[in-house]
Design a protein around this motif. Structure first.
Motif, PDB file in Angstrom:
ATOM      1  N   ASP A   5       6.138   4.528  -3.566  1.00  0.00           N
ATOM      2  CA  ASP A   5       7.231   4.229  -4.123  1.00  0.00           C
ATOM      3  C   ASP A   5       8.333   3.414  -3.291  1.00  0.00           C
ATOM      4  OD1 ASP A   5       8.390   6.055  -2.143  1.00  0.00           O
ATOM      5  OD2 ASP A   5       7.608   7.926  -2.968  1.00  0.00           O
ATOM      6  N   ARG A   6       9.752   3.128  -3.895  1.00  0.00           N
ATOM      7  CA  ARG A   6      10.391   2.519  -3.142  1.00  0.00           C
ATOM      8  C   ARG A   6      10.931   3.047  -1.876  1.00  0.00           C
ATOM      9  NH1 ARG A   6      13.814   0.941  -7.343  1.00  0.00           N
ATOM     10  NH2 ARG A   6      15.456   0.308  -5.740  1.00  0.00           N
ATOM     11  N   THR A   7      11.014   4.452  -1.423  1.00  0.00           N
ATOM     12  CA  THR A   7      11.411   4.928  -0.322  1.00  0.00           C
ATOM     13  C   THR A   7      10.256   4.621   0.816  1.00  0.00           C
ATOM     14  OG1 THR A   7      12.289   6.842  -1.439  1.00  0.00           O
ATOM     15  CG2 THR A   7      11.956   7.182   0.934  1.00  0.00           C
ATOM     16  N   GLN A   8       9.113   4.735   0.388  1.00  0.00           N
ATOM     17  CA  GLN A   8       8.198   4.304   1.343  1.00  0.00           C
ATOM     18  C   GLN A   8       7.978   2.735   1.492  1.00  0.00           C
ATOM     19  OE1 GLN A   8       4.255   5.554  -0.052  1.00  0.00           O
ATOM     20  NE2 GLN A   8       4.900   7.687  -0.339  1.00  0.00           N
ATOM     21  N   ALA A   9       8.287   2.136   0.836  1.00  0.00           N
ATOM     22  CA  ALA A   9       8.449   0.608   0.662  1.00  0.00           C
ATOM     23  C   ALA A   9       9.629   0.181   1.690  1.00  0.00           C
ATOM     24  CB  ALA A   9       8.643  -0.081  -0.626  1.00  0.00           C
ATOM     25  N   ALA A  10      10.775   0.799   1.530  1.00  0.00           N
ATOM     26  CA  ALA A  10      11.776   0.520   2.542  1.00  0.00           C
ATOM     27  C   ALA A  10      11.454   1.048   3.884  1.00  0.00           C
ATOM     28  CB  ALA A  10      12.936   1.235   1.825  1.00  0.00           C
ATOM     29  N   GLY A  53       0.863  -1.202   0.072  1.00  0.00           N
ATOM     30  CA  GLY A  53      -0.133  -0.207  -0.091  1.00  0.00           C
ATOM     31  C   GLY A  53       0.575   1.100  -0.060  1.00  0.00           C
ATOM     32  N   VAL A  54       1.971   1.231  -0.750  1.00  0.00           N
ATOM     33  CA  VAL A  54       2.841   2.475  -0.999  1.00  0.00           C
ATOM     34  C   VAL A  54       3.017   2.793  -2.223  1.00  0.00           C
ATOM     35  CG1 VAL A  54       4.109   1.675   1.335  1.00  0.00           C
ATOM     36  CG2 VAL A  54       4.855   1.014  -0.992  1.00  0.00           C
TER      37      VAL A  54
END
Length: 217
Positions: free
Chosen positions: A201-206, A198-199
């Motif tokens: 981009d990759r930053t939010q995923a990390a 539920g994010v």
């Protein structure tokens, strides 16, 4: 007696020539083709339908692991033997997952190589003795990780691998290289990961992965 048809895939002409000479001396073996890269290996495997492919790992363009996946997906009956200078376990496990039946080092004796080819053509498997203990150690480690992260946010094992590397700051090219997959495949995994977490981009995923302790840095 029917001969075992073999395709040799290696980007070094000298190695291909040496293997051809060794194998063509065997009454039970016939070399039906030579490939100098992964794409050609796939093309010739589908064209000649060999019983066994001797597959180098590091080749230009499509590497041996991707080539093996492609061959096995289209012609699962073809046996693939990884013939490599590497005795690192990461190569071994990726190759096993891609569908190889054998993993041997390039310092293997001609007699043992011939035995391995014939065995694989009969449906047997062979892993070089130096890799056996490493294989079991890694399988135990993966089993432990699997128990810790089973169904974490619904991610598959491969998606979790990608997410772990994203959290460590790896870009798509680096992830593709470490996991022996294409950058396009990495992007597809990331799309699935973003949807499941539920994010956007990759930053939010990390950040999500670290905060929820899905990965450890």
């Amino acid at each position: 007696m029917k001969k075992v048809k073999v395709l040799i895939a290696d980007d070094h002409a000298l190695i291909r020539e040496g293997l051809c000479k060794i194998l063509n001396m065997q009454e039970m073996i016939e070399v039906v083709g030579e490939a100098e890269d992964g794409d050609q290996a796939v093309e010739l495997a589908l064209k000649h339908r060999p019983d066994v492919v001797l597959m180098d790992i590091n080749m230009p363009g499509t590497n041996g692991i991707e080539a093996t996946r492609s061959i096995k997906s289209q012609r699962p009956e073809i046996g693939v033997i990884a013939l490599t200078i590497h005795d690192q376990e990461d190569y071994l496990f990726e190759l096993i997952k891609s569908g190889v039946s054998g993993y041997v080092l390039k310092d293997i004796s001609p007699d043992l190589l011939v035995q391995t080819i014939i065995g694989v053509s009969r449906g047997e498997s062979f892993i070089h003795s130096t890799m056996t203990s490493k294989m079991f150690s890694e399988f135990n480690r993966l089993s432990s990780l699997s128990q810790r992260h089973t169904n974490s946010q619904g991610l598959t094992r491969r998606e979790f691998d990608v997410l772990s590397l994203v959290a460590k700051g790896d870009n798509n090219r680096s992830i593709a290289k470490k996991l022996y997959i294409s950058e396009k495949t990495v992007k597809n995994h990331l799309t699935n990961i973003f949807q499941k977490l539920g994010v956007d981009d990759r930053t939010q995923a990390a950040i999500h992965a670290v905060k929820s302790r899905m990965v450890e840095l």
